[in-house]
Design a protein around this motif. Structure first.
Motif, short mmCIF file in Angstrom:
data_model
loop_
_atom_site.label_atom_id
_atom_site.label_comp_id
_atom_site.label_asym_id
_atom_site.label_seq_id
_atom_site.Cartn_x
_atom_site.Cartn_y
_atom_site.Cartn_z
N ASP A 115 -85.13 -6.92 -76.89
CA ASP A 115 -85.99 -7.93 -77.50
C ASP A 115 -85.85 -9.18 -76.62
O ASP A 115 -85.00 -10.03 -76.86
CB ASP A 115 -85.54 -8.21 -78.93
N TRP A 116 -86.67 -9.25 -75.58
CA TRP A 116 -86.47 -10.27 -74.56
C TRP A 116 -86.73 -11.67 -75.07
O TRP A 116 -85.98 -12.60 -74.73
CB TRP A 116 -87.30 -9.95 -73.32
N LEU A 152 -91.23 -11.59 -67.90
CA LEU A 152 -92.35 -11.55 -66.97
C LEU A 152 -92.69 -10.13 -66.53
O LEU A 152 -93.85 -9.79 -66.36
CB LEU A 152 -92.05 -12.42 -65.75
N GLU A 153 -91.66 -9.32 -66.32
CA GLU A 153 -91.86 -7.94 -65.89
C GLU A 153 -90.79 -7.06 -66.56
O GLU A 153 -89.68 -6.89 -66.03
CB GLU A 153 -91.74 -7.83 -64.37
N PRO A 154 -91.10 -6.52 -67.73
CA PRO A 154 -90.11 -5.73 -68.48
C PRO A 154 -89.65 -4.49 -67.70
O PRO A 154 -90.42 -3.92 -66.92
CB PRO A 154 -90.86 -5.31 -69.74
N PRO A 155 -88.41 -4.10 -67.93
CA PRO A 155 -87.95 -2.86 -67.31
C PRO A 155 -88.68 -1.67 -67.94
O PRO A 155 -89.29 -1.81 -69.01
CB PRO A 155 -86.45 -2.83 -67.65
N PRO A 156 -88.61 -0.51 -67.31
CA PRO A 156 -89.30 0.65 -67.88
C PRO A 156 -88.74 1.03 -69.25
O PRO A 156 -87.61 0.68 -69.59
CB PRO A 156 -89.05 1.77 -66.86
N ILE A 164 -78.70 -0.50 -66.62
CA ILE A 164 -78.05 -0.71 -65.32
C ILE A 164 -78.96 -1.57 -64.44
O ILE A 164 -80.15 -1.32 -64.33
CB ILE A 164 -77.74 0.63 -64.63
N ILE A 165 -78.36 -2.58 -63.83
CA ILE A 165 -79.07 -3.48 -62.93
C ILE A 165 -78.71 -3.09 -61.50
O ILE A 165 -77.53 -3.01 -61.14
CB ILE A 165 -78.68 -4.95 -63.17
N HIS A 166 -79.71 -2.85 -60.68
CA HIS A 166 -79.49 -2.55 -59.27
C HIS A 166 -79.91 -3.76 -58.45
O HIS A 166 -81.05 -4.22 -58.57
CB HIS A 166 -80.33 -1.33 -58.84
N PHE A 167 -79.00 -4.27 -57.67
CA PHE A 167 -79.29 -5.45 -56.86
C PHE A 167 -79.83 -5.03 -55.51
O PHE A 167 -79.39 -4.05 -54.91
CB PHE A 167 -78.01 -6.29 -56.67
N SER A 168 -80.81 -5.76 -55.02
CA SER A 168 -81.42 -5.43 -53.74
C SER A 168 -80.94 -6.37 -52.63
O SER A 168 -81.28 -6.17 -51.48
CB SER A 168 -82.95 -5.50 -53.85
#
Length: 70
Positions: free
Chosen positions: A21-22, A54-58, A64-68
């Motif tokens: 619930d962002w 702004l851009e919800p995850p799928p 899990i957060i993957h950093f680029s």
């Protein structure tokens, strides 16, 4: 007692975050930050949640957060 309060307050924020619930998480984080302005992790989550608004995850996101970048 102060640490117990901080942990209880954070647990309330994280429960909302875990439900994805962002907007609710944004509200909870803002309240948390007002009560605990020195908490660095809250700022990290605040930035992350703004991105999720702004851009919800799928839908099948597992948290899990993957950093680029480093």
């Amino acid at each position: 007692p102060e640490m117990e309060r901080l942990v209880a307050d954070w647990n309330r924020v994280y429960e909302i975050y875990a439900r994805q619930d962002w907007l609710g998480t944004l509200d909870a984080l803002q309240a948390f930050a007002a009560d605990h302005p020195e908490d660095v992790v809250a700022g990290i989550y605040l930035s992350r949640v703004v991105g999720f608004v702004l851009e919800p995850p799928p839908d099948d996101w597992n948290g899990i957060i993957h950093f680029s970048q480093k």
